[in-house]
Design a protein around this motif. Structure first.
Motif: not given
Length: 817
Positions: A340-347, A349-356
């Motif tokens: 779950d790439i959204y299981d973190i609080d850092d927006a 990092t989430i954006g970087q994960n989505e782009q990756a």
């Protein structure tokens, strides 16, 4: 021994405490299944099945069964009656078996009132009783043998102590460790290649398949082994109390060794019975062969995880269940994980994960759903990355961009899960790229006209343009020692020919198919002059004389020389008349551009695609001319389509048609694309000259190896457009919406990927799994009443039974007194 079994059963049900334990079990289960909101709630899930109950049952049974077994020997020992019991003409083994069977019978009796859940779910189905009863009864059988294993653990715990409470706690903790412990330890990734074997030591992996209605002999033997080992250990404990250590210890070791041999044999010689109606938990032979042939470890990382709406949790659960079966079939070669790439609080990092993920080839879906009466939106990633030998390959489980997703669309994705994953695994492990030939020389689409599709194909395949010109060796070659010719290409694309095929070229195409080649036909049965339409707003459609129609008819499809108009169509921008000094450009329905809507359940090629755009498309019919060929209509018009036969007058004035024109005289579900697969007979079986038939270099083949073709009655389905500055627009681009709206490219890529699969993998069909949903309207209106019935009925059964048994015992023993 029989009398002792009955004594155990009577002793449990002769006191109010026993009924209370069962009632608590039923109340706890019922509240979570029918009343409390959440992932367990059957009514919220909307599906007519009892999978939430079978998923929850192990948790509850690990508390209930220790409560049933805790007094088996502990109470006898504390009360001083154990020695008296052992002085009877019964061996220690018979006493243990009697205690075990008595407690097991009680646990089965405790499950009996839950059959009322089947009644409620069946009556609330749409239509009523659309439950998969085979899956239900199979799951109950799995629950019964699982409860037997827990009963064995409880009996062992009770035989080792004088305190029932200690027996309860030790049995409960041992059951939890036996069920969850092995899988939890394996999550730390310290076992390497032994991880699969280690996980198989735990109960969870064996019960999971059984809880879905699939009974594998290995799983059944596993739980039977737990029961047998428990009886042996309990017997040893009793003998140990009587001082027979050496003899009984030796007997225990020998019995355990024999049991171990039986378990090993059960793993080598095994079978399975899938009791579900559609055999949904049985992997296709092609998938099993693919997984058994893995030469190295393969990792599937699924990103469909986290807090999801009910329908998406259902898809996640099906993906996990399928991956578990695949992992087992691979012998531990396939491993999987959910992230779950959204299981973190850092927006950030989430954006970087989505782009990756996007750069690695995965596609996201933006969904809309109701959250406490308000509409909410969420981004999810319904796909997975397959990693093999340092390379990654994306797999999508869901392709539509429509935010409002219904259960039928989710069911469609479930139907094609096995095919999509198997295809992804095959593509990841293939060492040679497939080769594709694009035919030219008969007026086909030029390079630039389909450059978007071809560029995508060139990323993973070898693509070449070929011209036959009567040359046999262009598509195939005669290898020394081979009886038949060998194709040079795996797939041939024929895109919008507009001139007659010479007979030699038709024979070459026929033999390419006979030798196992796949063909994608995109043919216009009707020719239209678009330049004339643009200039004079009128033109005529005439038959496209290409000489292929009789050949395609022999293969199993008739292309009709007509044009389909459909109110389900794409728009066109036209001048609506003067508006001052400016042109009044407006959007109108362009009925000559039908849209095919393949949403929901269907074939892997078309499942959950967005609309497919056609231009001047003709209808087609499937004909039964090939005994060993299976035909599937992939795309059709709407129910309100109408047919114009050639010659067709085509005018821009058609946009002024009254919608009532489509109310009658329709051609509903006119076919636009079809899949034909199997063993074809040659079109030239009876007509080829004997000299050519007997020529060893020509190597005529009268019937094909297993192969397939897709026929589309529109040559422009693969045509991409261009901007005014000459730049290529993506296939499916809508110039009015200024984005890709139509899934023409995805449809063609799916068709090509399907055709390029190995023969074994083509057999991995889209399973025809019925959508078994609950009646939402009835639930909304009668929810409280059905909740009362579902929660109250099991408790009522237990209450009536307790009242009857306790009253009868009171009268019996009162009369004796």
């Amino acid at each position: 021994m029989r009398a002792l079994v009955l004594k155990e059963i009577r002793s449990f049900f002769s006191s109010l405490l026993g009924y209370t334990a069962v009632a608590v079990f039923l109340l706890f289960t019922s509240l979570f299944l029918w009343l409390f909101p959440g992932g367990w709630n059957i009514l919220d899930g909307g599906m007519a099945n009892l999978e939430p109950f079978f998923a929850m049952a192990p948790w509850v049974l690990m508390f209930l069964i220790p409560a049933i077994t805790m007094r088996s020997f502990a109470e006898e020992h504390r009360a001083g009656t154990l020695e008296l019991l052992l002085t009877r003409p019964l061996t220690e083994g018979q006493v243990v078996l009697a205690k075990f069977f008595g407690a097991w019978a009680v646990s089965i009796a405790a499950l009996a009132p839950t059959l009322s859940f089947v009644l409620v779910a069946g009556m609330l189905g749409r239509p009523a009783w659309n439950l998969d009863l085979g899956a239900v009864w199979g799951s109950y059988l799995g629950l019964i043998v699982f409860s037997g294993a827990l009963t064995g653990i409880g009996v062992v715990a009770s035989s080792c102590t004088m305190q029932p409470l200690v027996a309860f706690l030790s049995a409960m903790l041992t059951s939890i460790v036996a069920y969850f412990g092995f899988g939890a330890l394996a999550d730390f990734a310290w076992l390497g290649s032994w991880e699969h074997a280690f996980v198989q030591l735990g109960m969870e992996s064996h019960f999971d398949a059984m809880s879905h209605g699939c009974l594998d002999s290995r799983d059944v033997f596993y739980f039977v082994a737990w029961m047998a080992l428990s009886v042996l250990v309990s017997r040893f404990v009793l003998a140990l109390r009587r001082g027979r250590v050496l003899r009984e210890g030796t007997a225990l070791l020998l019995s355990t060794a024999v049991l171990g041999v039986v378990i090993v044999l059960s793993q080598l010689v095994h079978g399975a019975v899938d009791l579900t109606a559609e055999k949904r938990h049985t992997l296709a032979e092609g998938t099993v062969a693919l997984l058994e042939g893995l030469q190295d470890d393969l990792l599937v990382t699924c990103y469909l995880s986290g807090e999801l709406p009910q329908e998406w949790k259902r898809l996640e659960s099906e993906v996990e269940s399928l991956l578990q079966r695949m992992a087992q079939a691979s012998g531990g070669r396939l491993a999987f994980q959910f992230v779950d790439i959204y299981d973190i609080d850092d927006a950030q990092t989430i954006g970087q994960n989505e782009q990756a993920l996007f750069e690695r080839g995965l596609e996201f879906t933006r969904i809309a759903f109701e959250d406490n009466g308000r509409q909410a939106f969420q981004t999810i990633w319904p796909g997975a990355m397959i990693s093999f030998r340092g390379e990654e390959n994306p797999v999508q489980f869901f392709g539509s961009e429509i935010p409002q997703v219904d259960q039928a669309m989710i069911q469609g994705s479930i139907n094609t899960l096995e095919f999509n994953l198997a295809s992804g695994i095959r593509n990841s492990t293939a060492f040679e790229s497939k080769s594709i030939a694009i035919l030219e020389g008969h007026g086909e689409l030029e390079d630039l006209a389909m450059i978007d599709l071809v560029s995508t194909l060139e990323e993973d395949h070898l693509v070449a343009r070929v011209e036959l010109d009567g040359r046999l060796n262009v598509l195939s070659e005669k290898l020394e020692g081979m009886r038949f010719r060998t194709n040079r290409y795996d797939l041939l694309i024929v895109a919008k020919p507009d001139s007659v095929f010479p007979e030699k070229d038709k024979v070459i195409l026929d033999q390419f198919l006979m030798n196992g080649g796949r063909i994608l036909w995109m043919v216009d049965p009707v020719l239209t002059d678009l330049d004339s339409l643009r200039q004079s707003k009128e033109t005529f459609g005439v038959e496209n004389q290409i000489g292929l129609y009789d050949q395609l008819f022999d293969y199993g499809v008739r292309l009709n020389r007509n044009l389909i108009i459909d109110p389900q169509c794409a728009p066109i921008l036209l001048d609506a008349g003067p508006m001052g000094n400016q042109r009044n450009m407006q959007l109108f329905n362009w009925y000559f551009a039908p849209l095919s809507m393949p949403l929901g359940t269907g074939h892997p090629i078309t499942n959950n695609l967005d609309p497919i755009h056609f231009d001047f498309v003709s209808s087609m019919d499937l004909v039964d001319t090939q005994e060993d060929v299976t035909s599937t209509m992939l795309l059709t018009s709407s129910e309100r389509a109408k047919t114009y036969r050639v010659p067709v007058r085509i005018s821009s004035g058609i946009v002024d048609l009254d919608p009532a024109y489509f109310a009658e005289g329709n051609t509903p579900s006119a076919g636009f694309a079809a899949l034909l697969e199997g063993a074809f007979r040659s079109h030239y079986e009876q007509t080829l000259p004997s000299a050519l038939r007997d020529d060893p270099d020509f190597a005529f083949r009268s019937s094909s190896a297993p192969t397939a073709m897709v026929v589309i009655s529109d040559g422009d389905v693969a045509r991409n457009r261009f901007r005014s500055d000459g730049r290529v627009l993506p296939l499916g681009y809508d110039r009015y919406a200024r984005r890709v709206v139509y899934d023409n490219k995805e449809f063609l890529l799916n068709a090509i990927n399907y055709l390029l699969q190995e023969d074994a993998l083509i057999s991995v069909r889209s399973r025809s799994i019925q959508l078994r949903s609950l009646d939402d309207a009835r639930i909304r209106e009668e929810r409280s009443g059905w909740q009362f019935v579902a929660v109250g009925m099991p408790l009522l059964v237990v209450t009536l039974l307790a009242g009857a048994v306790l009253t009868s015992r009171r009268r019996l023993y009162g009369r004796v007194a």
